[in-house]
Design an enzyme around this catalytic site. Structure first.
Site, PDB file in Angstrom:
ATOM      1  N   LYS A 115      49.855  91.873 138.554  1.00 59.24           N
ATOM      2  CA  LYS A 115      50.783  91.669 137.361  1.00 59.24           C
ATOM      3  C   LYS A 115      50.303  92.502 136.250  1.00 59.24           C
ATOM      4  O   LYS A 115      49.017  92.704 136.167  1.00 59.24           O
ATOM      5  CB  LYS A 115      51.223  90.453 137.221  1.00 59.24           C
ATOM      6  N   ARG A 152      55.872  75.285 133.662  1.00 59.55           N
ATOM      7  CA  ARG A 152      56.290  76.745 133.062  1.00 59.55           C
ATOM      8  C   ARG A 152      57.380  77.002 133.935  1.00 59.55           C
ATOM      9  O   ARG A 152      58.316  77.005 133.517  1.00 59.55           O
ATOM     10  CB  ARG A 152      55.049  77.421 133.277  1.00 59.55           C
ATOM     11  N   TYR A 210      38.754 100.746 105.116  1.00 59.77           N
ATOM     12  CA  TYR A 210      39.950 100.092 104.313  1.00 59.77           C
ATOM     13  C   TYR A 210      39.516  98.884 103.689  1.00 59.77           C
ATOM     14  O   TYR A 210      38.716  97.949 104.097  1.00 59.77           O
ATOM     15  CB  TYR A 210      41.044  99.592 105.298  1.00 59.77           C
ATOM     16  N   MET A 236      43.743 101.647 112.681  1.00 58.08           N
ATOM     17  CA  MET A 236      44.603 101.855 113.838  1.00 58.08           C
ATOM     18  C   MET A 236      43.922 102.982 115.029  1.00 58.08           C
ATOM     19  O   MET A 236      43.968 102.374 116.102  1.00 58.08           O
ATOM     20  CB  MET A 236      45.992 102.609 113.271  1.00 58.08           C
TER      21      MET A 236
HETATM   22  C1  LIG Z   1      48.203  85.307 137.187  1.00 62.33           C
HETATM   23  C2  LIG Z   1      48.706  84.306 138.201  1.00 62.33           C
HETATM   24  C3  LIG Z   1      47.643  84.161 139.076  1.00 62.33           C
HETATM   25  C4  LIG Z   1      46.142  84.523 139.099  1.00 62.33           C
HETATM   26  O1  LIG Z   1      45.585  83.892 138.151  1.00 62.33           O
HETATM   27  P1  LIG Z   1      43.712  84.245 137.748  1.00 62.33           P
HETATM   28  O2  LIG Z   1      43.346  83.318 136.580  1.00 62.33           O
HETATM   29  O3  LIG Z   1      44.028  85.805 137.019  1.00 62.33           O
HETATM   30  O4  LIG Z   1      43.053  84.295 138.953  1.00 62.33           O
HETATM   31  C5  LIG Z   1      47.758  83.133 140.165  1.00 62.33           C
HETATM   32  N1  LIG Z   1      48.955  82.803 140.189  1.00 62.33           N
HETATM   33  C6  LIG Z   1      49.801  82.816 139.350  1.00 62.33           C
HETATM   34  C7  LIG Z   1      51.224  81.975 139.459  1.00 62.33           C
HETATM   35  C8  LIG Z   1      49.581  83.570 138.237  1.00 62.33           C
HETATM   36  O5  LIG Z   1      50.602  83.728 137.504  1.00 62.33           O
END
Ligand SMILES: *Cc1c(COP(=O)(O)O)cnc(C)c1O
Length: 392
Positions: free
Chosen positions: A58, A157, A286, A335
């Site tokens: 992701k 969540r 800055y 920046m």
């Molecule tokens: C991102 C995520 C993971 C992986 O988590 P890590 O701590 O990066 O290993 C596993 N399960 C879900 C649902 C996630 O959102």
């Protein structure tokens, strides 16, 4: 290192921006695919041989690439890839990756694309269950479409709650013609903080109980999974038929012993663009925040907060490496640039500067500014060229 292959991989990466193919980048994020694969194998060795591996790619593989890591993992034979939304899944499919992809936050308005690109949704509400089933029906597929079910065991969540579970399963049974549950999973809220371990065991017990109800309700095989990276390391007894590996693949975890076994995957690098001598007590940058009490040699680097070099690292909070020596940030990071103190370092314009890497780790950087490596990885902006290395 096999430089031919390395150039080839760099070129694959540059296909996304063909107009500037010839440009040589000073500021780069170097990704070592060999080390990435070694980390993957390390985690695979920690679970049962029969436990499937889902790898979370992701947010463009935690900020490291678009599809390159997914391609590499496919060659390694991972069972599943995990992304946040449909667009991320499509990017990976377009690169020719065929491994099953789980989409955690599928946008209901794009369920048609979900099916078109052969992505598998996570379903956590009765509303999405019925919406997705009617999309499958509309599509006229011959066999039921796979879905993953997320249940809430205490993180609050996403996930079907315990109260809604009976109704959810009932609905699901009525849609068996269209949908097939590939897996049931839940997410642990704090696998990296021992203070919460008893809560984690409580979540696991609830998961066992709630997920079992799916196994009882359906006669076919359903995978179960609960563990992320630190879960695999610290709660391996709950590895079920699958685990979801994330940050560990990219070389980071919260546990010291496992961390020492992981290889560094990414290094953020730039080059000195300007060197100057500055008299003592002269203001630098800055708001005149940088001031050194001695005559100094200051290097300017073409990397600023717009590249993901967090401004909270200004004024000595962070030290980069120049020719293997530590150089503190002087003044405020701006920046597109920052200044570093190289008074005692032999260096020239054009010399490589490592902002984070094997020695000055992203975990240490995160600690300095009270955040987590996940955030620092994912804020590295698209302007920073990703370069993938692989030796045979
Ligand atoms: C991102 C995520 C993971 C992986 O988590 P890590 O701590 O990066 O290993 C596993 N399960 C879900 C649902 C996630 O959102």
């Amino acid at each position: 290192m096999n430089t031919n292959l390395c150039v080839e991989l760099a070129l694959i990466n540059q296909k996304t921006t063909p107009l500037i193919k010839k440009l040589v980048y000073d500021t780069t994020l170097e990704i070592d695919l060999n080390n990435l694969v070694e980390n993957y194998r390390y985690f695979k060795s920690l679970v049962k041989p029969s436990t499937k591996m889902m790898v979370m790619v992701k947010a463009f593989s935690y900020g490291l690439g678009t599809y390159e890591i997914a391609q590499e993992l496919e060659k390694e034979g991972v069972n599943y890839l995990g992304v946040a939304n449909i667009m991320e899944g499509i990017e990976i499919r377009k690169a020719g990756v065929n491994t099953p992809i789980m989409v955690m936050n599928p946008e209901a308005k794009s369920f048609d694309l979900m099916i078109e690109y052969n992505l598998t949704p996570v379903i956590f509400s009765i509303k999405n269950l019925t919406l997705f089933a009617s999309e499958v029906e509309k599509n006229g597929s011959q066999k039921p479409y796979p879905i993953h079910i997320k249940i809430d065991t205490g993180m609050h969540r996403l996930g079907v709650s315990e109260q809604n579970l009976a109704l959810f399963i009932e609905q699901l049974k009525s849609l068996e013609e269209f949908l097939k549950v590939e897996s049931v999973f839940s997410h642990l809220a704090s696998t990296d903080e021992p203070d919460h371990d008893s809560f984690t065991h409580q979540q696991a017990a609830l998961f066992e109980q709630l997920s079992s109800r799916f196994l009882e309700a359906f006669s076919y095989n359903i995978d179960r999974h609960l563990l992320n990276t630190n879960g695999i390391i610290r709660f391996n007894q709950y590895n079920y038929n699958m685990v979801r590996l994330g940050i560990g693949l990219y070389g980071v975890c919260a546990e010291e012993e496992a961390q020492s076994k992981l290889k560094t995957v990414s290094s953020l690098k730039t080059k000195i663009s300007h060197l100057q001598n500055v008299a003592e007590n002269e203001p630098i940058g800055y708001n005149r925040k940088g001031k050194l009490a001695y005559p100094s040699k200051i290097a300017t680097i073409p990397m600023g907060y717009a590249d993901g070099f967090n401004r909270l690292l200004s004024n000595g909070k962070w030290e980069v490496l120049v020719n293997n020596k530590k150089a503190a940030v002087v003044g405020n990071i701006s920046m597109d640039m920052a200044m570093i103190d190289v008074t005692n370092i032999a260096c020239e314009e054009g010399d490589v500067v490592t902002v984070f890497g094997k020695q000055n780790t992203i975990s240490a950087m995160a600690k300095k500014i009270n955040t987590i490596p996940y955030e620092l990885f994912t804020i590295i902006s698209p302007r920073v060229k990703r370069i993938f290395y692989k030796t045979n």
